[in-house]
Write a protein that holds these residues in place. Structure first.
Motif, PDB file in Angstrom:
ATOM      1  N   PHE A  72       0.851  -1.190   0.000  1.00  0.00           N
ATOM      2  CA  PHE A  72       0.000   0.000   0.000  1.00  0.00           C
ATOM      3  C   PHE A  72       0.887   1.241   0.000  1.00  0.00           C
ATOM      4  N   ALA A  73       0.933   1.945  -1.124  1.00  0.00           N
ATOM      5  CA  ALA A  73       1.773   3.138  -1.257  1.00  0.00           C
ATOM      6  C   ALA A  73       0.971   4.303  -1.818  1.00  0.00           C
ATOM      7  N   ALA A  74      -0.297   4.406  -1.417  1.00  0.00           N
ATOM      8  CA  ALA A  74      -1.175   5.422  -2.022  1.00  0.00           C
ATOM      9  C   ALA A  74      -1.795   6.358  -0.994  1.00  0.00           C
ATOM     10  N   GLY A  75      -1.218   6.465   0.188  1.00  0.00           N
ATOM     11  CA  GLY A  75      -1.773   7.367   1.195  1.00  0.00           C
ATOM     12  C   GLY A  75      -2.522   6.629   2.276  1.00  0.00           C
ATOM     13  N   SER A  76      -2.591   7.244   3.451  1.00  0.00           N
ATOM     14  CA  SER A  76      -3.165   6.579   4.623  1.00  0.00           C
ATOM     15  C   SER A  76      -4.650   6.264   4.463  1.00  0.00           C
ATOM     16  N   LYS A  77      -5.393   7.135   3.787  1.00  0.00           N
ATOM     17  CA  LYS A  77      -6.835   6.888   3.637  1.00  0.00           C
ATOM     18  C   LYS A  77      -7.099   5.657   2.779  1.00  0.00           C
ATOM     19  N   VAL A  78      -6.290   5.452   1.752  1.00  0.00           N
ATOM     20  CA  VAL A  78      -6.447   4.262   0.906  1.00  0.00           C
ATOM     21  C   VAL A  78      -6.150   3.009   1.718  1.00  0.00           C
ATOM     22  N   THR A  79      -5.088   3.050   2.528  1.00  0.00           N
ATOM     23  CA  THR A  79      -4.765   1.903   3.375  1.00  0.00           C
ATOM     24  C   THR A  79      -5.912   1.611   4.329  1.00  0.00           C
ATOM     25  N   GLN A  80      -6.431   2.636   4.963  1.00  0.00           N
ATOM     26  CA  GLN A  80      -7.515   2.447   5.932  1.00  0.00           C
ATOM     27  C   GLN A  80      -8.755   1.855   5.272  1.00  0.00           C
ATOM     28  N   LYS A  81      -8.980   2.183   4.008  1.00  0.00           N
ATOM     29  CA  LYS A  81     -10.175   1.707   3.316  1.00  0.00           C
ATOM     30  C   LYS A  81     -10.030   0.267   2.833  1.00  0.00           C
ATOM     31  N   GLY A  98       1.505   4.650   6.663  1.00  0.00           N
ATOM     32  CA  GLY A  98       1.164   4.890   8.062  1.00  0.00           C
ATOM     33  C   GLY A  98      -0.325   4.953   8.305  1.00  0.00           C
ATOM     34  N   GLY A  99      -1.099   4.238   7.500  1.00  0.00           N
ATOM     35  CA  GLY A  99      -2.548   4.274   7.659  1.00  0.00           C
ATOM     36  C   GLY A  99      -3.074   3.364   8.742  1.00  0.00           C
ATOM     37  N   LEU A 100      -2.240   2.440   9.227  1.00  0.00           N
ATOM     38  CA  LEU A 100      -2.655   1.493  10.260  1.00  0.00           C
ATOM     39  C   LEU A 100      -1.940   1.820  11.569  1.00  0.00           C
ATOM     40  N   THR A 101      -2.609   1.554  12.670  1.00  0.00           N
ATOM     41  CA  THR A 101      -1.988   1.799  13.971  1.00  0.00           C
ATOM     42  C   THR A 101      -0.909   0.763  14.233  1.00  0.00           C
ATOM     43  N   ALA A 102      -0.056   1.047  15.209  1.00  0.00           N
ATOM     44  CA  ALA A 102       0.999   0.100  15.571  1.00  0.00           C
ATOM     45  C   ALA A 102       0.418  -1.209  16.076  1.00  0.00           C
ATOM     46  N   ALA A 103      -0.761  -1.150  16.702  1.00  0.00           N
ATOM     47  CA  ALA A 103      -1.409  -2.380  17.175  1.00  0.00           C
ATOM     48  C   ALA A 103      -1.905  -3.225  16.005  1.00  0.00           C
ATOM     49  N   LEU A 126       2.039  -5.447   8.174  1.00  0.00           N
ATOM     50  CA  LEU A 126       3.228  -4.740   8.624  1.00  0.00           C
ATOM     51  C   LEU A 126       3.208  -3.305   8.107  1.00  0.00           C
ATOM     52  N   THR A 127       3.874  -2.431   8.842  1.00  0.00           N
ATOM     53  CA  THR A 127       4.053  -1.059   8.389  1.00  0.00           C
ATOM     54  C   THR A 127       5.527  -0.790   8.163  1.00  0.00           C
ATOM     55  N   SER A 128       5.851  -0.284   6.990  1.00  0.00           N
ATOM     56  CA  SER A 128       7.178   0.275   6.755  1.00  0.00           C
ATOM     57  C   SER A 128       7.131   1.707   7.271  1.00  0.00           C
ATOM     58  N   PRO A 129       7.873   2.026   8.322  1.00  0.00           N
ATOM     59  CA  PRO A 129       7.691   3.318   9.004  1.00  0.00           C
ATOM     60  C   PRO A 129       8.143   4.508   8.164  1.00  0.00           C
ATOM     61  N   SER A 130       8.012   5.684   8.742  1.00  0.00           N
ATOM     62  CA  SER A 130       8.416   6.909   8.053  1.00  0.00           C
ATOM     63  C   SER A 130       9.878   6.809   7.633  1.00  0.00           C
ATOM     64  N   ALA A 131      10.201   7.437   6.510  1.00  0.00           N
ATOM     65  CA  ALA A 131      11.561   7.367   5.966  1.00  0.00           C
ATOM     66  C   ALA A 131      12.592   7.843   6.980  1.00  0.00           C
ATOM     67  N   CYS A 132      12.274   8.882   7.731  1.00  0.00           N
ATOM     68  CA  CYS A 132      13.202   9.375   8.757  1.00  0.00           C
ATOM     69  C   CYS A 132      13.446   8.321   9.823  1.00  0.00           C
ATOM     70  N   ALA A 133      12.384   7.633  10.225  1.00  0.00           N
ATOM     71  CA  ALA A 133      12.523   6.610  11.258  1.00  0.00           C
ATOM     72  C   ALA A 133      13.333   5.421  10.762  1.00  0.00           C
TER      73      ALA A 133
END
Length: 336
Positions: A72-81, A98-103, A126-133
């Protein structure tokens, strides 16, 4: 015979999506069929993969039961949907937005906390975190084991590509307008971006922090398994197309052994250490590369227990697309 996997890339026409597709080919990921998906307005475009021209299809009509793994690389709202639909169909999900919570989907960087996947059950989300992180956690993990961090301060100078293709086009247009002595017309950014620094990225909350600043802090604490670590993050928008640069200050329990720090960073597989007589830059070093550059490694001016670092990496390739592909490689090697 090597197993192959049917996969889908959602957001295939974006910067990260295109980098994902490129890396899947470069790293010879065992793909049987790759489905390139995007929103209706981007559907119909064609992308190259292994010498073939693949048509981008409309996400709205896609059957997730036809694949084993979805990026999922299209924004958090797309992931959530759509992530729940993919999971219900038995797909492993790697979220880059980052559309899904850590839980729901733990943040994982293969060089940092691959063991987090072992505690999960299928379907793997799984979430691939922010690029900075991604960059920061890889450097922190490479530090000598005896270093105990008490506090962390991060100033993140972010490339405009962190905000997508529109931001890249906006910086290019503003730069051309100024160089040609034309009147500047800000659009995506609310003021001049070219030849300028903006003191915040996106909107801030009532306490003055942006969602991204909070996300980076939360990502780091989860990745490093330090939930109580005080982390201060300031994100600055820099007039750079690609490549994030981080100024990092760590307060530690004891005086820093710089020789041990140099030795640890120099041997870490995902890092490139630049000695004190030089320093890395995003444009000159990091862009297009699969490693994270570290330089200006030094103790504090007056505090020997303070460690200062300069970190730069390609936010689209290394920080987003490559980490996601490495997560997929981890899944297919041990879990799928």
């Amino acid at each position: 015979m090597t197993r192959t996997f049917d996969i889908a890339v959602i957001g295939a026409t974006g910067s990260v999506g295109e980098a994902l597709v490129q890396l899947l080919e470069e790293r010879e990921f065992p793909v049987a069929t790759v489905h390139l998906l995007a929103s209706g307005e981007s559907a119909g475009r064609a992308l190259s993969f292994k010498g073939k021209s693949l048509r981008v299809r409309d996400l709205e009509t896609f059957d997730f039961s036809s694949v084993r793994l979805v990026f999922f690389a299209a924004g958090s709202k797309v992931t959530q949907k759509y992530a729940a639909l993919a999971g219900a169909a038995g797909c492993a999900v790697i979220d880059l937005a980052g559309g899904l919570t850590a839980a729901q989907a733990p943040r994982v960087v293969p060089e940092v906390n691959p063991q987090a996947v072992a505690a999960m059950k299928a379907p793997y989300l799984l979430t691939s975190p922010s690029a900075c992180a991604v960059a920061l956690s890889a450097v922190l993990t490479a530090l000598p084991a005896h270093i105990r961090i008490q506090r962390m301060t991060v100033t993140a100078c972010l490339a405009v590509s962190s905000r997508g293709r529109e931001a890249v086009a906006e910086l290019a247009r503003q730069t051309a307008e100024l160089l040609n002595a034309r009147a500047l017309e800000p659009r995506l950014f609310d003021r001049q971006m070219a030849f300028n620094l903006l003191a915040q990225v996106e909107q801030t909350d009532a306490e003055g922090h942006s969602a991204l600043e909070r996300q980076i802090a939360d990502d780091i604490k989860q990745l490093m398994a330090l939930p109580d670590l005080p982390v201060a993050v300031t994100c600055i928008q820099a007039p750079v197309f690609f490549g994030d640069s981080l100024s990092v200050s760590l307060q530690t329990e004891a005086s820093i052994d710089l020789k041990a720090v140099y030795a640890s960073l120099d041997t870490a597989p995902a890092l490139e250490l630049v000695e004190l007589d030089d320093f890395p830059t995003a444009v000159g070093d990091a862009v297009g590369q699969d490693v994270i550059y570290v330089g200006r490694v030094r103790a504090g001016l007056t505090d020997p227990a303070e460690l200062n670092l300069w970190i730069t990496s390609d936010n689209v390739r290394k920080g987003a697309a490559l980490n996601a592909v490495q997560l997929a490689e981890l899944l297919i090697k041990h879990y799928l």
